[in-house]
Design an enzyme around this catalytic site. Structure first.
Site, PDB file in Angstrom:
ATOM      1  N   ASP A  47       0.834  -1.211   0.000  1.00 45.48           N
ATOM      2  CA  ASP A  47       0.000   0.000   0.000  1.00 45.48           C
ATOM      3  C   ASP A  47       0.868   1.261   0.000  1.00 45.48           C
ATOM      4  O   ASP A  47       1.724   1.440   0.883  1.00 45.48           O
ATOM      5  CB  ASP A  47      -0.893   0.028   1.236  1.00 45.48           C
ATOM      6  N   GLU A  66     -11.750  -0.810   1.254  1.00 38.81           N
ATOM      7  CA  GLU A  66     -10.428  -0.399   1.720  1.00 38.81           C
ATOM      8  C   GLU A  66      -9.948   0.885   1.053  1.00 38.81           C
ATOM      9  O   GLU A  66     -10.285   1.199  -0.082  1.00 38.81           O
ATOM     10  CB  GLU A  66      -9.420  -1.518   1.454  1.00 38.81           C
TER      11      GLU A  66
END
Length: 445
Positions: free
Chosen positions: A59, A281
């Site tokens: 990420d 998310e």
């Protein structure tokens, strides 16, 4: 320190406690999910060399200004990423995740700057995704504290943390973080709008992924985050189907009454996926032509029973931040992996560049087309390492047209263009240019 904590005098006040009916991603809409030419990314091949061979990178987020533009740190752009030592099995990386930063002058060649802050100062036993605000030289790092700092056994308690006090310094030798960060818990779930861990009946508990956003229409300051909507036992939601009710992902939001990026109050969710999906998310917003495009990433395995989705970027559009969001492309699907490489990339993040929206992600598992990502564990450890990318993926080029989107091309791995960089001509643009040129000769196309 907080020189710019202001609210525009002509700004529109937020909902301020008035009832808010949360828009919902419905099962009917999600039931329309299917791969199309416009939503399927090309096959990803691993790069010749990873950005950082010593670390897994997943990420990733750009350091941004208050208005959402990419920060220019004396000629550099900076990204923050979740990282772990590359000798760790990829499936274990979340258990030791720490924040590191990378910098580049041209948006192509990235260099490791180091840890954002010393590991011993951060909250949680590990740190998960967030965002970073660069405001008059001050660096505000919002992140997810997962677990407790000194725990012996890993837990999945999550709260949103702010680290402030550091500054970015750049010179000919690169970029470094200076100063001392103060870490403090910023937001925890309230149990009413946002589910507490003890209330969770689902497969995965979430209260994470803070993303700073200043609304250009009002000047108001917000944090978006991923959460779960409490669904009491015996609820009539999902037709009373208890199994579907366990899938209760939502996009949460908190508001700063004064514009102070260190002070936020929980507000009702922007969107919920109750009966549809457990994890929405890394929520974030791109504003284009007066429309608010809300993007989230989600997994194949987090869709509720009776629905089939993909590891993909999903999106919704409304006419204001707190508007009535409707799914892009009817189903919400914006960009996914091809069917023969369903887990090749994940954790997409969209941002505006000129007339397009660019989407960055990381290389997940390539040469892997089994039905479930859990099946990775059946591979020999050497194969798990070989097939995991752990570096920045090719950047997708996306065109938005109202509530429709389409992928129009890709850039190289980790290519995040600078603000003044023109992008290569797409196939559609080349065809249109040739059409115009030949029409100009009188011969037609």
């Amino acid at each position: 320190m907080h020189r710019r904590h202001r609210r525009r005098l002509d700004s529109v006040a937020p909902d301020g406690g008035d009832p808010h009916e949360t828009p919902r991603w419905t099962r009917e809409q999600a039931g329309l999910i299917e791969r199309t030419d416009e939503t399927t990314a090309p096959i990803v091949y691993p790069p010749a060399e990873n950005l950082d061979p010593d670390h897994h990178i997943w990420d990733t987020w750009l350091v941004r200004e208050r208005d959402g533009s990419i920060a220019d740190v004396d000629g550099y752009r900076v990204v923050v990423a979740l990282t772990a030592d590359s000798d760790l099995l990829p499936g274990k990386r979340h258990d030791t995740a720490t924040l590191r930063f990378y910098y580049s002058r041209d948006g192509r060649d990235w260099h490791l700057g180091g840890r954002v802050f010393p590991e011993s100062t951060a909250l949680g036993s590990r740190q998960w995704a967030g965002s970073a605000l660069y405001d008059d030289g001050d660096l505000y790092c919002y992140y997810t504290a997962a677990g407790e700092r000194d725990e012996t056994d890993l837990s999945y308690t999550q709260h949103i943390v702010l680290a402030e006090g550091g500054r970015l310094h750049a010179d000919d030798d690169g970029v470094r973080v200076e100063g001392t960060f103060d870490h403090r818990s910023l937001l925890r779930p309230d149990g009413e709008w946002y589910e507490r861990e003890g209330q969770s009946r689902g497969m995965i508990y979430t209260f994470r992924d803070p993303w700073f956003f200043e609304d250009p229409a009002t000047g108001e300051t917000y944090l978006l985050f991923e959460a779960n909507t409490p669904v009491p036992e015996g609820s009539s939601l999902c037709g009373g189907d208890a199994a579907q009710q366990e899938f209760n992902g939502s996009v949460g939001i908190a508001h700063s009454p004064t514009g102070d990026p260190t002070d936020f109050e929980l507000r009702p969710p922007l969107l919920d996926g109750v009966c549809v999906n457990q994890e929405l998310e890394r929520p974030h917003v791109v504003v284009r032509d007066g429309r608010y495009y809300l993007f989230v990433s989600s997994h194949m395995h987090t869709f509720a029973p009776g629905l089939e989705g993909f590891d993909a970027l999903y999106g919704f559009v409304a006419d204001s931040l707190r508007g009535d969001y409707r799914p892009l492309n009817d189903s919400g699907l914006v960009a996914t992996n091809p069917a023969n490489a369903p887990f090749q990339a994940y954790s997409w993040l969209a941002y505006g560049h000129r007339e397009e929206v660019l989407v960055t992600s990381f290389v997940n598992y390539t040469e892997f087309d089994r039905p479930s990502l859990d099946d990775v564990a059946y591979l020999p450890e050497s194969e798990q390492r070989r097939r995991f990318g752990g570096t920045l993926a090719p950047t997708l080029r996306l065109r938005l047209d109202g509530d429709r989107t389409r992928i129009v091309g890709t850039l190289d791995h980790g290519h995040l263009p600078t603000a003044d960089e023109a992008l290569p001509e797409t196939d559609d643009e080349r065809i249109e240019r040739l059409r115009r040129e030949q029409d100009g000769t009188g011969r037609g196309y």
